[in-house]
Design a protein around this motif. Structure first.
Motif, PDB file in Angstrom:
ATOM      1  N   GLU A   4       0.826  -1.219   0.000  1.00 47.16           N
ATOM      2  CA  GLU A   4       0.000   0.000   0.000  1.00 47.16           C
ATOM      3  C   GLU A   4       0.857   1.263   0.000  1.00 47.16           C
ATOM      4  N   LEU A   5       1.907   1.240   0.828  1.00 49.55           N
ATOM      5  CA  LEU A   5       2.780   2.420   0.891  1.00 49.55           C
ATOM      6  C   LEU A   5       3.473   2.635  -0.450  1.00 49.55           C
ATOM      7  N   LYS A   6       3.828   1.505  -1.089  1.00 50.55           N
ATOM      8  CA  LYS A   6       4.490   1.585  -2.388  1.00 50.55           C
ATOM      9  C   LYS A   6       3.565   2.272  -3.392  1.00 50.55           C
ATOM     10  N   LYS A   7       2.290   1.874  -3.318  1.00 49.73           N
ATOM     11  CA  LYS A   7       1.308   2.464  -4.225  1.00 49.73           C
ATOM     12  C   LYS A   7       1.116   3.959  -3.935  1.00 49.73           C
ATOM     13  N   CYS A   8       1.082   4.295  -2.665  1.00 48.99           N
ATOM     14  CA  CYS A   8       0.749   5.680  -2.327  1.00 48.99           C
ATOM     15  C   CYS A   8       1.878   6.646  -2.652  1.00 48.99           C
ATOM     16  N   THR A   9       3.056   6.122  -2.981  1.00 48.28           N
ATOM     17  CA  THR A   9       4.138   7.002  -3.433  1.00 48.28           C
ATOM     18  C   THR A   9       4.501   6.729  -4.886  1.00 48.28           C
ATOM     19  N   SER A  13       8.746   6.819  -6.533  1.00 48.27           N
ATOM     20  CA  SER A  13       9.366   7.478  -7.687  1.00 48.27           C
ATOM     21  C   SER A  13      10.122   8.720  -7.226  1.00 48.27           C
ATOM     22  N   ASP A  14      11.161   9.048  -7.968  1.00 43.30           N
ATOM     23  CA  ASP A  14      12.011  10.186  -7.606  1.00 43.30           C
ATOM     24  C   ASP A  14      11.220  11.482  -7.512  1.00 43.30           C
ATOM     25  N   SER A  15      10.169  11.576  -8.332  1.00 40.60           N
ATOM     26  CA  SER A  15       9.398  12.820  -8.329  1.00 40.60           C
ATOM     27  C   SER A  15       8.700  13.031  -6.982  1.00 40.60           C
ATOM     28  N   ASN A  16       8.517  11.947  -6.226  1.00 37.20           N
ATOM     29  CA  ASN A  16       7.880  12.090  -4.919  1.00 37.20           C
ATOM     30  C   ASN A  16       8.881  12.219  -3.774  1.00 37.20           C
ATOM     31  N   GLU A  17      10.156  12.220  -4.122  1.00 41.42           N
ATOM     32  CA  GLU A  17      11.161  12.338  -3.073  1.00 41.42           C
ATOM     33  C   GLU A  17      11.202  13.780  -2.581  1.00 41.42           C
ATOM     34  N   ARG A  28       6.914  11.876  -0.379  1.00 41.62           N
ATOM     35  CA  ARG A  28       5.576  12.370  -0.149  1.00 41.62           C
ATOM     36  C   ARG A  28       4.616  11.310  -0.693  1.00 41.62           C
ATOM     37  N   GLY A  29       3.516  11.083   0.014  1.00 39.76           N
ATOM     38  CA  GLY A  29       2.555  10.100  -0.464  1.00 39.76           C
ATOM     39  C   GLY A  29       1.150  10.441  -0.029  1.00 39.76           C
ATOM     40  N   MET A  30       0.170   9.694  -0.530  1.00 46.13           N
ATOM     41  CA  MET A  30      -1.201   9.916  -0.088  1.00 46.13           C
ATOM     42  C   MET A  30      -1.834   8.591   0.292  1.00 46.13           C
ATOM     43  N   LEU A  31      -2.345   8.504   1.500  1.00 49.32           N
ATOM     44  CA  LEU A  31      -2.997   7.274   1.941  1.00 49.32           C
ATOM     45  C   LEU A  31      -4.344   7.133   1.241  1.00 49.32           C
ATOM     46  N   THR A  32      -4.899   5.920   1.259  1.00 50.62           N
ATOM     47  CA  THR A  32      -6.135   5.689   0.518  1.00 50.62           C
ATOM     48  C   THR A  32      -7.265   6.601   0.989  1.00 50.62           C
ATOM     49  N   GLY A  33      -7.257   6.982   2.270  1.00 50.08           N
ATOM     50  CA  GLY A  33      -8.258   7.906   2.784  1.00 50.08           C
ATOM     51  C   GLY A  33      -8.074   9.338   2.302  1.00 50.08           C
ATOM     52  N   GLY A  34      -6.941   9.618   1.645  1.00 55.48           N
ATOM     53  CA  GLY A  34      -6.706  10.967   1.128  1.00 55.48           C
ATOM     54  C   GLY A  34      -5.708  11.769   1.943  1.00 55.48           C
ATOM     55  N   GLN A  35      -5.304  11.247   3.110  1.00 54.29           N
ATOM     56  CA  GLN A  35      -4.355  11.988   3.939  1.00 54.29           C
ATOM     57  C   GLN A  35      -2.969  12.022   3.289  1.00 54.29           C
ATOM     58  N   GLU A  77       8.210  -4.671   6.753  1.00 56.02           N
ATOM     59  CA  GLU A  77       7.845  -5.820   5.923  1.00 56.02           C
ATOM     60  C   GLU A  77       8.796  -5.963   4.756  1.00 56.02           C
ATOM     61  N   GLN A  78       8.932  -7.142   4.249  1.00 53.50           N
ATOM     62  CA  GLN A  78       9.708  -7.414   3.034  1.00 53.50           C
ATOM     63  C   GLN A  78      11.051  -6.702   3.046  1.00 53.50           C
ATOM     64  N   GLY A  79      11.704  -6.763   4.200  1.00 51.23           N
ATOM     65  CA  GLY A  79      13.024  -6.159   4.315  1.00 51.23           C
ATOM     66  C   GLY A  79      13.022  -4.646   4.300  1.00 51.23           C
ATOM     67  N   GLU A  80      11.839  -4.032   4.357  1.00 46.65           N
ATOM     68  CA  GLU A  80      11.755  -2.573   4.339  1.00 46.65           C
ATOM     69  C   GLU A  80      11.334  -2.053   5.711  1.00 46.65           C
ATOM     70  N   GLN A  81      11.915  -0.920   6.068  1.00 50.00           N
ATOM     71  CA  GLN A  81      11.491  -0.247   7.292  1.00 50.00           C
ATOM     72  C   GLN A  81      11.001   1.130   6.912  1.00 50.00           C
ATOM     73  N   MET A  82       9.773   1.419   7.277  1.00 48.76           N
ATOM     74  CA  MET A  82       9.243   2.722   6.916  1.00 48.76           C
ATOM     75  C   MET A  82       8.466   3.361   8.048  1.00 48.76           C
ATOM     76  N   LEU A  83       8.606   4.672   8.157  1.00 53.55           N
ATOM     77  CA  LEU A  83       7.855   5.448   9.132  1.00 53.55           C
ATOM     78  C   LEU A  83       6.980   6.433   8.368  1.00 53.55           C
ATOM     79  N   VAL A  84       5.712   6.478   8.756  1.00 54.08           N
ATOM     80  CA  VAL A  84       4.769   7.361   8.061  1.00 54.08           C
ATOM     81  C   VAL A  84       4.375   8.511   8.997  1.00 54.08           C
ATOM     82  N   TYR A  85       4.675   9.733   8.576  1.00 54.57           N
ATOM     83  CA  TYR A  85       4.411  10.916   9.394  1.00 54.57           C
ATOM     84  C   TYR A  85       3.365  11.803   8.744  1.00 54.57           C
TER      85      TYR A  85
END
Ligand code: ADP
Length: 290
Positions: A4-9, A13-17, A28-35, A77-85
């Motif tokens: 899901e996080l992969k999708k929301c960014t 992609s570099d353009s979202n960095e 930068r990303g957007m959660l499914t709820g729009g946040q 998950e899947q060897g990735e560590q991510m924090l969502v702020y």
């Protein structure tokens, strides 16, 4: 989840960095709820990252304050560590001061930013249970939300302080050059007063817009020298004041703000105020503005 996080960014992609730091890249990303959110993605295979990740989650899940950047979630998950702020659309205080973000911060706004960050830090020192020392207070770790409210970020280096630990010698020096408390540097005894020193440097940045070290010159020393000259105009600070506010006819409480900043960067930690004393002093300065 990771997918899901992969999708929301957009597959990160570099353009979202939006930046990168000691921990990894930030998207930068957007959660499914729009946040709209900022996602910190750890560099692959860094042990340091692993430790900081756990520390940061543990800290942030206990800490809630309007002047601290909130953690929305995390993923491991899947060897990735991510924090969502929560996303801070107006970037870092440093970007604004250096004129890169196109946001003009007038003096009153700067006072509010100082109070906001001071409240966030006072909360960490005095209300969080157990108390937390930030250890890396600096203008790139103060973010601005849509209303230009200041929120303190990046607890990767934070340290929980239990009474038994407090004042103990830590083995590894942490922090950023130019913000580092000289007493902590000498003794390696970690206390809340090290954050107070760093915060004093940020206050001097709010006055001068200069970086803590520019062309080999330390802002703290420059301001001290200018004040010693003590000519009429703003304690001899004249040319050191940020041109963006220099022409404002009425810098409310400027003298007291400067004095407070200089108390924060006293060589001896015992001579520095506590974070909540700083909050009170700043509130008094702003109140006198009517
Ligand atoms: P560092 O480790 O150098 O302190 P970070 O990894 O915390 O830096 O962040 C790197 C950059 O990403 C920041 O300078 C800022 O521009 C951006 N950033 C971090 N968190 C957020 C956020 N919550 N909202 C918007 N931008 C952010």
């Amino acid at each position: 989840s990771y997918d899901e996080l992969k999708k929301c960014t957009n597959n990160f992609s570099d353009s979202n960095e939006i930046g990168s730091g000691g921990y990894g890249k930030v998207y930068r990303g957007m959660l499914t709820g729009g946040q709209v959110v900022a996602i910190k993605r750890a560099q692959q295979g860094s042990m340091q990252g692993g430790l900081e990740f756990k520390t940061e989650i543990e800290l942030l899940s206990r800490v809630h304050h309007k002047n601290l950047v909130g953690l929305v979630g995390f993923c491991f998950e899947q060897g990735e560590q991510m924090l969502v702020y929560e996303f801070m659309p107006n970037g870092t205080l440093r970007e604004s001061l250096s004129g890169r973000s196109g946001i003009h911060l007038d003096w009153k706004r700067r006072l509010r930013i100082a109070i906001g960050s001071a409240r966030g830090l006072a909360y960490l020192h005095e209300l969080a249970d157990p108390p937390i020392i930030h250890r890396d207070v600096k203008s790139t770790n103060i973010l601005l939300d849509e209303n230009l409210t200041a929120k303190v970020a990046d607890f990767g280096l934070s340290k929980l302080v239990s009474d038994s630990e407090k004042g103990h010698v830590s083995t590894q020096l942490k922090g950023t050059l130019g913000y580092l408390d000289p007493e902590y540097y000498m003794t390696q005894q970690l206390t809340e007063k090290s954050d107070v020193y760093s915060f004093g440097v940020v206050m001097l940045e709010l006055i001068t817009a200069k970086q803590p070290i520019e062309k080999g010159k330390y802002i703290v020393r420059e301001v001290r020298m200018a004040m010693d000259k003590n000519d009429e105009e703003h304690y001899g600070l004249g040319v050191l004041i940020d041109p963006a506010i220099r022409n404002m006819t009425n810098l409310i409480g400027f003298g007291r703000f400067l004095e407070l900043a200089m108390q924060c960067v006293e060589e001896s930690a015992a001579d520095r105020p506590t974070m909540s004393e700083i909050v009170k002093a700043l509130e008094t300065i702003l109140q006198n503005d009517g």
